[in-house]
Design a protein around this motif. Sequence first.
Motif, PDB file in Angstrom:
ATOM      1  N   THR A 193       0.832  -1.209   0.000  1.00 28.07           N
ATOM      2  CA  THR A 193       0.000   0.000   0.000  1.00 28.07           C
ATOM      3  C   THR A 193       0.862   1.253   0.000  1.00 28.07           C
ATOM      4  O   THR A 193       0.575   2.228  -0.711  1.00 28.07           O
ATOM      5  N   ALA A 194       1.926   1.243   0.803  1.00 22.25           N
ATOM      6  CA  ALA A 194       2.826   2.398   0.841  1.00 22.25           C
ATOM      7  C   ALA A 194       3.448   2.653  -0.526  1.00 22.25           C
ATOM      8  O   ALA A 194       3.523   3.804  -0.990  1.00 22.25           O
ATOM      9  N   LEU A 195       3.878   1.595  -1.203  1.00 20.59           N
ATOM     10  CA  LEU A 195       4.491   1.752  -2.520  1.00 20.59           C
ATOM     11  C   LEU A 195       3.467   2.218  -3.551  1.00 20.59           C
ATOM     12  O   LEU A 195       3.763   3.069  -4.395  1.00 20.59           O
ATOM     13  N   ALA A 196       2.248   1.675  -3.473  1.00 15.86           N
ATOM     14  CA  ALA A 196       1.193   2.123  -4.382  1.00 15.86           C
ATOM     15  C   ALA A 196       0.871   3.592  -4.177  1.00 15.86           C
ATOM     16  O   ALA A 196       0.572   4.317  -5.134  1.00 15.86           O
ATOM     17  N   GLY A 197       0.931   4.057  -2.922  1.00 14.37           N
ATOM     18  CA  GLY A 197       0.696   5.470  -2.649  1.00 14.37           C
ATOM     19  C   GLY A 197       1.760   6.356  -3.270  1.00 14.37           C
ATOM     20  O   GLY A 197       1.461   7.454  -3.770  1.00 14.37           O
ATOM     21  N   ILE A 198       3.016   5.907  -3.243  1.00 16.29           N
ATOM     22  CA  ILE A 198       4.084   6.669  -3.895  1.00 16.29           C
ATOM     23  C   ILE A 198       3.792   6.797  -5.383  1.00 16.29           C
ATOM     24  O   ILE A 198       4.020   7.842  -5.995  1.00 16.29           O
ATOM     25  N   VAL A 199       3.255   5.751  -5.973  1.00 15.19           N
ATOM     26  CA  VAL A 199       2.948   5.766  -7.400  1.00 15.19           C
ATOM     27  C   VAL A 199       1.731   6.631  -7.704  1.00 15.19           C
ATOM     28  O   VAL A 199       1.766   7.483  -8.602  1.00 15.19           O
ATOM     29  N   ALA A 200       0.621   6.437  -6.948  1.00 17.34           N
ATOM     30  CA  ALA A 200      -0.661   6.956  -7.446  1.00 17.34           C
ATOM     31  C   ALA A 200      -1.606   7.484  -6.383  1.00 17.34           C
ATOM     32  O   ALA A 200      -2.816   7.552  -6.630  1.00 17.34           O
ATOM     33  N   ALA A 201      -1.132   7.887  -5.211  1.00 21.67           N
ATOM     34  CA  ALA A 201      -2.037   8.457  -4.211  1.00 21.67           C
ATOM     35  C   ALA A 201      -2.729   9.695  -4.766  1.00 21.67           C
ATOM     36  O   ALA A 201      -2.119  10.529  -5.434  1.00 21.67           O
ATOM     37  N   ARG A 202      -4.040   9.797  -4.495  1.00 27.01           N
ATOM     38  CA  ARG A 202      -4.828  10.947  -4.929  1.00 27.01           C
ATOM     39  C   ARG A 202      -4.664  12.106  -3.959  1.00 27.01           C
ATOM     40  O   ARG A 202      -4.386  11.892  -2.779  1.00 27.01           O
ATOM     41  N   PRO A 203      -4.863  13.337  -4.427  1.00 25.23           N
ATOM     42  CA  PRO A 203      -4.784  14.499  -3.516  1.00 25.23           C
ATOM     43  C   PRO A 203      -5.831  14.379  -2.420  1.00 25.23           C
ATOM     44  O   PRO A 203      -6.994  14.067  -2.679  1.00 25.23           O
ATOM     45  N   MET A 204      -5.414  14.648  -1.177  1.00 24.01           N
ATOM     46  CA  MET A 204      -6.307  14.547  -0.021  1.00 24.01           C
ATOM     47  C   MET A 204      -6.332  15.847   0.779  1.00 24.01           C
ATOM     48  O   MET A 204      -6.616  15.844   1.956  1.00 24.01           O
ATOM     49  N   GLY A 205      -5.993  16.952   0.159  1.00 21.58           N
ATOM     50  CA  GLY A 205      -5.946  18.213   0.876  1.00 21.58           C
ATOM     51  C   GLY A 205      -4.565  18.492   1.425  1.00 21.58           C
ATOM     52  O   GLY A 205      -3.596  17.797   1.113  1.00 21.58           O
ATOM     53  N   ASP A 206      -4.470  19.499   2.287  1.00 12.66           N
ATOM     54  CA  ASP A 206      -3.172  19.941   2.784  1.00 12.66           C
ATOM     55  C   ASP A 206      -2.454  18.879   3.599  1.00 12.66           C
ATOM     56  O   ASP A 206      -1.225  18.872   3.690  1.00 12.66           O
ATOM     57  N   ALA A 207      -3.189  17.955   4.217  1.00 13.77           N
ATOM     58  CA  ALA A 207      -2.564  16.988   5.116  1.00 13.77           C
ATOM     59  C   ALA A 207      -2.057  15.750   4.395  1.00 13.77           C
ATOM     60  O   ALA A 207      -1.351  14.943   4.984  1.00 13.77           O
ATOM     61  N   GLY A 208      -2.408  15.564   3.137  1.00 16.92           N
ATOM     62  CA  GLY A 208      -2.080  14.328   2.451  1.00 16.92           C
ATOM     63  C   GLY A 208      -0.914  14.461   1.495  1.00 16.92           C
ATOM     64  O   GLY A 208      -0.455  15.556   1.183  1.00 16.92           O
ATOM     65  N   LEU A 209      -0.433  13.318   1.059  1.00 13.58           N
ATOM     66  CA  LEU A 209       0.606  13.255   0.049  1.00 13.58           C
ATOM     67  C   LEU A 209      -0.019  12.818  -1.270  1.00 13.58           C
ATOM     68  O   LEU A 209      -0.959  12.027  -1.288  1.00 13.58           O
ATOM     69  N   THR A 210       0.520  13.302  -2.364  1.00 20.42           N
ATOM     70  CA  THR A 210       0.041  12.925  -3.681  1.00 20.42           C
ATOM     71  C   THR A 210       1.109  12.098  -4.371  1.00 20.42           C
ATOM     72  O   THR A 210       2.291  12.426  -4.321  1.00 20.42           O
TER      73      THR A 210
END
Length: 286
Positions: A61-78
């Motif tokens: 999941t962590a690696l998938a987030g590095i690839v394709a995490a969606r914007p989640m506002g100021d607190a999130g990573l994209t």
Amino acid sequence: PWALRRLAPQASWPLTRGAGVVVAVVDTGVSAAAPALAGSVRAGADVTGGRADSDCAGRGTALAGIVAARPMGDAGLTGLAPDAEILPVRVTDANRRISPARLAAGIRLATAAGADVILVATGVTTDSGELARAVQAAADRDALVVAAVNDQGRGDGADPPVGYPAGYPTVLAVNAVGVDGVPGPVGDDAGVDLAAPGVGLGIAPRGSGHYTVGGAAVAAAYVAGVAALVRSYHPGLSQAEVRARLERTALPSLGGGRERAGGAGVLDAYAAVATLDPRQAGPPVP
């Protein structure tokens, strides 16, 4: 995080955000319940049967987030390619171990499902005919295999071998590089093709938390994300041409006279996407 400041994916987003590209994450599964990946995780497959859109270990999941995490506002990573889709493929057993046979089966599952980029976050030290054939089948189906090099020492003080599938000629073998420009433990002559930041923040399988991640698997995830951007923006390029583009637009170092990352160039996200004419003609693979 330093890696995202360095790679600056937002510079490429006016051109592409990875839409239409499927990135397979061959590891521990990917949690579809992670808010930053909502709607982007396919059911996927476990090599022993069933789905792979859950992740008790959290690494996939962590690696998938590095690839394709969606914007989640100021607190999130994209992620680098936030419009890409994720195809989870679980190859670990109940004790989180892998084998050449499980890796081969996972790569074949990703290939059959139509993945454009196959991120292999872990590997084995032993060559295997079955694994080599699975990698070749992926290349024949025009899937780019991006694999982390082995970053586990052998216990004798020597550099670890590059490992497999990273050691196969049609695979893009990725080493990690740190903030100080020092590469991961794989030696200069081990067969590394490209390097990328080996530190970052990962998203959790559930909730909005983050945690520190590192190593060659993280570097490979950054490369897979940029590969998704390239495949989306240049859909006419073959997997070998995408690989050549990533290598030939790489930087020779992190700057300031620092070392090259294990003899390989360092990923340059914007140049890989936007360069009109890479330095040489033709891909550097058979």
